[in-house]
Design an enzyme around this catalytic site. Structure first.
Site, mmCIF file in Angstrom:
data_model
loop_
_atom_site.group_PDB
_atom_site.id
_atom_site.type_symbol
_atom_site.label_atom_id
_atom_site.label_comp_id
_atom_site.label_asym_id
_atom_site.label_seq_id
_atom_site.Cartn_x
_atom_site.Cartn_y
_atom_site.Cartn_z
ATOM 1 N N HIS A 17 -3.468 -10.029 -16.663
ATOM 2 C CA HIS A 17 -4.829 -9.762 -17.128
ATOM 3 C C HIS A 17 -5.109 -8.256 -17.112
ATOM 4 O O HIS A 17 -5.651 -7.690 -18.076
ATOM 5 C CB HIS A 17 -5.813 -10.509 -16.229
ATOM 6 C CG HIS A 17 -7.229 -10.453 -16.694
ATOM 7 N ND1 HIS A 17 -7.652 -10.982 -17.890
ATOM 8 C CD2 HIS A 17 -8.348 -9.933 -16.105
ATOM 9 C CE1 HIS A 17 -8.951 -10.798 -18.031
ATOM 10 N NE2 HIS A 17 -9.397 -10.154 -16.955
ATOM 11 N N HIS A 55 2.625 1.805 -3.307
ATOM 12 C CA HIS A 55 1.677 2.289 -4.311
ATOM 13 C C HIS A 55 1.450 3.792 -4.166
ATOM 14 O O HIS A 55 1.396 4.530 -5.158
ATOM 15 C CB HIS A 55 0.353 1.536 -4.183
ATOM 16 C CG HIS A 55 -0.701 1.992 -5.148
ATOM 17 N ND1 HIS A 55 -0.511 2.024 -6.511
ATOM 18 C CD2 HIS A 55 -1.973 2.453 -4.937
ATOM 19 C CE1 HIS A 55 -1.604 2.471 -7.103
ATOM 20 N NE2 HIS A 55 -2.504 2.748 -6.167
ATOM 21 N N GLU A 71 0.820 -1.203 0.000
ATOM 22 C CA GLU A 71 0.000 0.000 0.000
ATOM 23 C C GLU A 71 0.860 1.261 0.000
ATOM 24 O O GLU A 71 0.612 2.206 -0.770
ATOM 25 C CB GLU A 71 -0.932 -0.002 1.216
ATOM 26 C CG GLU A 71 -1.679 1.302 1.465
ATOM 27 C CD GLU A 71 -2.670 1.664 0.378
ATOM 28 O OE1 GLU A 71 -3.200 2.793 0.406
ATOM 29 O OE2 GLU A 71 -2.913 0.825 -0.514
ATOM 30 N N HIS A 119 -19.396 -10.116 -16.236
ATOM 31 C CA HIS A 119 -18.089 -9.758 -16.787
ATOM 32 C C HIS A 119 -17.676 -10.727 -17.884
ATOM 33 O O HIS A 119 -17.155 -10.309 -18.929
ATOM 34 C CB HIS A 119 -17.046 -9.762 -15.672
ATOM 35 C CG HIS A 119 -15.657 -9.486 -16.165
ATOM 36 N ND1 HIS A 119 -15.308 -8.325 -16.826
ATOM 37 C CD2 HIS A 119 -14.521 -10.251 -16.124
ATOM 38 C CE1 HIS A 119 -14.037 -8.368 -17.157
ATOM 39 N NE2 HIS A 119 -13.538 -9.522 -16.753
#
Length: 310
Positions: free
Chosen positions: A285, A70, A67, A223
């Site tokens: 992905h 980031h 975290e 999705h």
């Protein structure tokens, strides 16, 4: 060194700055996906911009590291993008798309940072959080296109010579807008923890044709359906481009690459389910859908510059 030489050297630095900013935006997107996929969103507690009540945390866990890293990357790249936007505005502001893209790059980056901060401080619903990745994606697309404009200065690709028919024009606009819906549904899968609610592929329960039984199943299968539609749509566009645009190589190869990316995206999506959310495959992905969206926005740019036939 004469004025031309100084200009070319100056422009070369701007190019590298654009490349660095684009890579930085990729790191922000993948870092955000990593935070979500590892459940590290609360690694710094309910503190922002600090971490666990400190400017720099002294207790480092895996969640804190992910975290806090980031946040550092987002802040650092944000400064790069701000400089890139101002520099581009001054250097190539005569190109019609430059000022718009410069503004959008900064605007969406700030917006996604504010949504991230709001989630840390007060919490947000899953449907709002799913917008976070999509907004970052818009900032990435703006930075990516801005970088391409910078590279056009020395040897500009004359897009005005492109002749794009109405059919391809509307396909381009439609599939790009639709791709954003696919991105949103994918983000919703992550934020509602619906990734493994359907453990079979392509269908949900023992690969049988049954309606979803609950919200997570609806999210997951929604999705998958959206992804199947864009896969088929891009295949149709690619075939159309191969048949009708062999003499316009940027369109010919652009749509072939777009289909290759959606094929990779579909393959990694399937693999994510079959490997039970393998982290590295999941990040790939996210990478492929990011690259695909960037390419689609470039095709939109070409359409906006081109001449049109019936």
């Amino acid at each position: 060194m004469n004025k031309v030489g100084v200009y070319l050297k100056y422009n070369r630095y701007l190019k590298w700055f654009g490349v660095a900013s684009t890579i930085g935006m990729l790191l922000i997107l993948l870092g955000g996906a990593l935070v979500t996929k590892t459940d590290s969103g609360m690694g710094c507690g309910r503190h922002w911009p600090g971490c666990n009540g400190q400017l720099i945390p002294d207790v480092i866990t895996v969640e804190v590291l992910i975290e806090f890293s980031h946040r550092l990357v987002t802040g650092s790249v944000g400064i790069l993008i701000l400089i890139l936007s101002i520099w581009s505005w001054k250097a190539i502001g005569h190109i019609r798309e430059t000022k718009f893209l410069s503004f959008m790059a900064v605007f969406f980056l700030v917006l996604q940072a504010l949504i991230g901060a709001a989630q840390v401080l007060w919490g947000q619903g899953d449907f709002i959080l799913a917008l976070h990745f999509g907004i970052s994606l818009l900032s990435f697309a703006a930075v990516f296109l801005l970088t391409l404009l910078i590279f056009e200065v020395d040897k500009k690709f004359d897009a005005d010579k492109l002749i794009i028919g109405k059919k391809l024009k509307w396909h381009t606009i439609g599939v790009t807008v639709y791709s954003y819906l696919v991105v949103y549904t994918g983000a919703l899968v992550r934020h509602t923890n619906s990734g493994l609610v359907c453990r079979d592929w392509p269908l949900c329960r023992n690969n049988s044709f049954t309606l979803p039984q609950n919200l997570p199943e609806w999210v997951q299968m929604g999705h998958r359906t959206a992804a199947a539609v864009i896969f088929i749509w891009l295949a149709i566009i690619m075939v159309h481009a191969i048949r009708n645009y062999k003499d316009q190589r940027v369109l010919y190869w652009g749509w072939i690459f777009a289909f290759m990316l959606v094929l990779l995206q579909a393959t990694t999506g399937m693999t994510v389910v079959l490997t039970r959310l393998n982290l590295y495959v999941a990040l790939l992905h996210s990478l492929f859908i990011t690259l695909l969206f960037g390419l689609l926005t470039y095709m939109i740019l070409l359409v906006s510059r081109s001449k049109q036939t019936k």
